[in-house]
Motif scaffolding. Structure first.
Motif, PDB file in Angstrom:
ATOM      1  N   UNK A 182       0.862  -1.180   0.000  1.00 26.38           N
ATOM      2  CA  UNK A 182       0.000   0.000   0.000  1.00 26.38           C
ATOM      3  C   UNK A 182       0.898   1.229   0.000  1.00 26.38           C
ATOM      4  N   UNK A 183       0.428   2.316  -0.583  1.00 23.79           N
ATOM      5  CA  UNK A 183      -0.889   2.569  -1.151  1.00 23.79           C
ATOM      6  C   UNK A 183      -1.099   1.857  -2.493  1.00 23.79           C
ATOM      7  N   UNK A 184      -2.376   1.821  -2.893  1.00 24.36           N
ATOM      8  CA  UNK A 184      -2.764   1.304  -4.200  1.00 24.36           C
ATOM      9  C   UNK A 184      -3.719   2.312  -4.829  1.00 24.36           C
ATOM     10  N   UNK A 185      -3.406   2.744  -6.034  1.00 28.15           N
ATOM     11  CA  UNK A 185      -4.279   3.661  -6.769  1.00 28.15           C
ATOM     12  C   UNK A 185      -5.028   2.879  -7.840  1.00 28.15           C
ATOM     13  N   UNK A 186      -6.356   3.033  -7.814  1.00 30.16           N
ATOM     14  CA  UNK A 186      -7.236   2.421  -8.810  1.00 30.16           C
ATOM     15  C   UNK A 186      -7.923   3.547  -9.576  1.00 30.16           C
ATOM     16  N   UNK A 187      -7.868   3.479 -10.900  1.00 30.16           N
ATOM     17  CA  UNK A 187      -8.562   4.449 -11.743  1.00 30.16           C
ATOM     18  C   UNK A 187      -9.394   3.672 -12.745  1.00 30.16           C
ATOM     19  N   UNK A 188     -10.685   3.991 -12.763  1.00 33.01           N
ATOM     20  CA  UNK A 188     -11.619   3.316 -13.676  1.00 33.01           C
ATOM     21  C   UNK A 188     -11.506   1.798 -13.561  1.00 33.01           C
ATOM     22  N   UNK A 189     -11.482   1.313 -12.326  1.00 35.74           N
ATOM     23  CA  UNK A 189     -11.453  -0.106 -11.991  1.00 35.74           C
ATOM     24  C   UNK A 189     -10.172  -0.813 -12.413  1.00 35.74           C
ATOM     25  N   UNK A 209      -6.024  -1.209 -11.561  1.00 39.13           N
ATOM     26  CA  UNK A 209      -4.944  -0.923 -10.638  1.00 39.13           C
ATOM     27  C   UNK A 209      -3.825  -0.215 -11.393  1.00 39.13           C
ATOM     28  N   UNK A 210      -3.504   0.995 -10.936  1.00 40.21           N
ATOM     29  CA  UNK A 210      -2.422   1.760 -11.547  1.00 40.21           C
ATOM     30  C   UNK A 210      -1.092   1.362 -10.911  1.00 40.21           C
ATOM     31  N   UNK A 211      -1.072   1.267  -9.582  1.00 39.71           N
ATOM     32  CA  UNK A 211       0.129   0.839  -8.895  1.00 39.71           C
ATOM     33  C   UNK A 211       0.275   1.510  -7.548  1.00 39.71           C
ATOM     34  N   UNK A 212       1.480   1.414  -7.022  1.00 39.36           N
ATOM     35  CA  UNK A 212       1.781   1.956  -5.702  1.00 39.36           C
ATOM     36  C   UNK A 212       2.523   3.270  -5.780  1.00 39.36           C
ATOM     37  N   UNK A 213       3.161   3.631  -4.691  1.00 34.32           N
ATOM     38  CA  UNK A 213       3.786   4.936  -4.539  1.00 34.32           C
ATOM     39  C   UNK A 213       4.809   5.230  -5.638  1.00 34.32           C
TER      40      UNK A 213
END
Length: 114
Positions: free
Chosen positions: A70-77, A79-83
Motif C-alpha cells: 500500500x498505497x494502491x491507486x485504482x482508476x476506472x477499476x 490498478x495503476x500501482x503503488x507509490x
C-alpha cells in the motif's frame, strides 16, 4: 457483504480510488503521504479507504489486486500501482492526464446510474 464484495464495490463505485494508510489530510506513512499529495496536486476529487481502519480490506486487497503493498491507486477499476509508480507518473505528467480523464468521465456519467 463480505470483504471481497466490498472491495469490488468500492472499486466499481469510485473512478479514482486510493487505498492508503490514514487519510489524505492525515497520512500514516510516508508512501501514503507522497501518493496522496501527488494525486491531490492533480486537482480532482478522489475517494480513499484507510486500510488501518479496515483490517479486513488490508488483508484481502493484496490478494485480489495481486499487489502486495500500500498505497494502491485504482482508476476506472484498473490498478495503476503503488507509490513509486504514482510518483513516476506524476513527475512525467501522465498522472494528471489520467486523473483528469477519469474525473471528466465521472462528471459526464453523473446521474446515469439507475
Amino acid at each position: 457483504m463480505d470483504t471481497l464484495e466490498n472491495i469490488k464495490k468500492q472499486i466499481a463505485d469510485n473512478d479514482i480510488l486510493l487505498y492508503m494508510k490514514g487519510s489524505p489530510n492525515a497520512p500514516q506513512c510516508g508512501f501514503s503521504m507522497r501518493a496522496s499529495q501527488a494525486i491531490m496536486a492533480c486537482g480532482q476529487r478522489f475517494a480513499y479507504v484507510d486500510i488501518l481502519a479496515n483490517p479486513d480490506i488490508r488483508a484481502e486487497l493484496p490478494k485480489y489486486a495481486n499487489w502486495p503493498t500500500f498505497p494502491q491507486l485504482w482508476i476506472k477499476q484498473e490498478l495503476i500501482g503503488g507509490c513509486d509508480i504514482i510518483m513516476e507518473m506524476y513527475e512525467n505528467g501522465e498522472l494528471k492526464t489520467l486523473i483528469e480523464e477519469a474525473a471528466k468521465g465521472a462528471e459526464e456519467g453523473a446521474g446515469d446510474a439507475q
